[in-house]
Design an enzyme around this catalytic site. Structure first.
Site, PDB file in Angstrom:
ATOM      1  N   HIS A   1      -4.950  -0.766   7.376  1.00 40.83           N
ATOM      2  CA  HIS A   1      -5.569  -2.085   7.572  1.00 40.83           C
ATOM      3  C   HIS A   1      -6.440  -2.447   6.362  1.00 40.83           C
ATOM      4  CE1 HIS A   1      -5.501  -1.161  12.149  1.00 40.83           C
ATOM      5  NE2 HIS A   1      -4.627  -2.138  11.963  1.00 40.83           N
TER       6      HIS A   1
ATOM      7  N   LYS B   1      -8.268   0.264  23.973  1.00 43.58           N
ATOM      8  CA  LYS B   1      -8.174   1.589  24.606  1.00 43.58           C
ATOM      9  C   LYS B   1      -9.384   2.489  24.350  1.00 43.58           C
ATOM     10  CE  LYS B   1      -3.268   1.946  25.322  1.00 43.58           C
ATOM     11  NZ  LYS B   1      -2.718   0.726  24.714  1.00 43.58           N
TER      12      LYS B   1
ATOM     13  N   ARG C   1       4.576  -2.104   8.188  1.00 47.04           N
ATOM     14  CA  ARG C   1       4.819  -0.712   7.767  1.00 47.04           C
ATOM     15  C   ARG C   1       6.305  -0.426   7.624  1.00 47.04           C
ATOM     16  NH1 ARG C   1       0.863   1.470  12.333  1.00 47.04           N
ATOM     17  NH2 ARG C   1       2.027  -0.213  13.272  1.00 47.04           N
TER      18      ARG C   1
ATOM     19  N   SER D   1      -3.416   3.041  14.581  1.00 47.19           N
ATOM     20  CA  SER D   1      -4.641   3.279  15.371  1.00 47.19           C
ATOM     21  C   SER D   1      -4.347   4.255  16.507  1.00 47.19           C
ATOM     22  CB  SER D   1      -5.167   1.953  15.934  1.00 47.19           C
ATOM     23  OG  SER D   1      -5.491   1.082  14.881  1.00 47.19           O
TER      24      SER D   1
END
Ligand code: PNS
Length: 161
Positions: A17, A44, A91, A129
């Protein structure tokens, strides 16, 4: 491209990021890092407030960057901010499938809001993440994958990281 919006969950932000944000900064005059706040589906690991605090620390030395939370439709937020476009990282083909759909949906709702994609630096093509949360929760070191502010925040959650 005067003002770009870099949206995401950032739960937590990682080096992939950060690389996208730094390269986007070279293309615009102002970059808003926009954290999704979804009361129905909370992030989360880190709360919205925690993610904002981490991001503000990460971008503390970058005067062209502002960090904010947004709720609801991304395109409404982009229009409200008067920004020129959304910027996102890709990605690989997995991201592409998903991002292509999102970019088309967003453009169908708001034709003036375009999405700019930057290819993730290959160094970070395997970083997500989800993986960062998993590795840190299992007690391993993620300092090669995330900025120091995230390491500290992960240590606060898991006692190490
Ligand atoms: O980091 P992520 O999870 O890839 O970020 C996804 C994000 C926040 C960019 C995306 O979920 C989003 O834009 N959410 C806001 C709701 C919205 O506008 N959805 C698209 C049309 S249904």
């Amino acid at each position: 491209m005067r003002h770009l919006i870099f949206p995401g969950s950032f739960d937590p932000i990682h080096n992939g990021h950060l690389d996208i944000a730094q390269r986007a900064l070279a293309l615009c005059e102002r970059l808003t890092v926009a954290v999704l706040h979804n009361a129905q589906k909370p992030a989360k690991l880190f709360s919205t407030e925690e993610r904002l605090t981490i991001l503000r620390e990460v971008f503390a030395g970058a005067p062209k960057v502002e960090v904010e939370a947004f709720e609801g439709l991304l395109v409404s937020y982009v229009q409200h901010k008067g920004a020129s476009a959304i910027v996102k990282g890709l990605r690989g083909v997995g991201d592409f499938e998903y991002e292509l759909q999102m970019a088309h949906v967003n453009r169908a709702m708001a034709p003036a809001v375009d999405t700019l994609f930057l290819m993730t630096d290959p160094r970070w093509s395997f970083v997500s993440s989800t993986r960062v949360r998993e590795i840190a929760s299992l007690g391993a070191d993620v300092s090669a994958l995330v900025p120091p502010a995230v390491c500290r925040a992960l240590r606060g959650k898991f006692g190490q990281g």
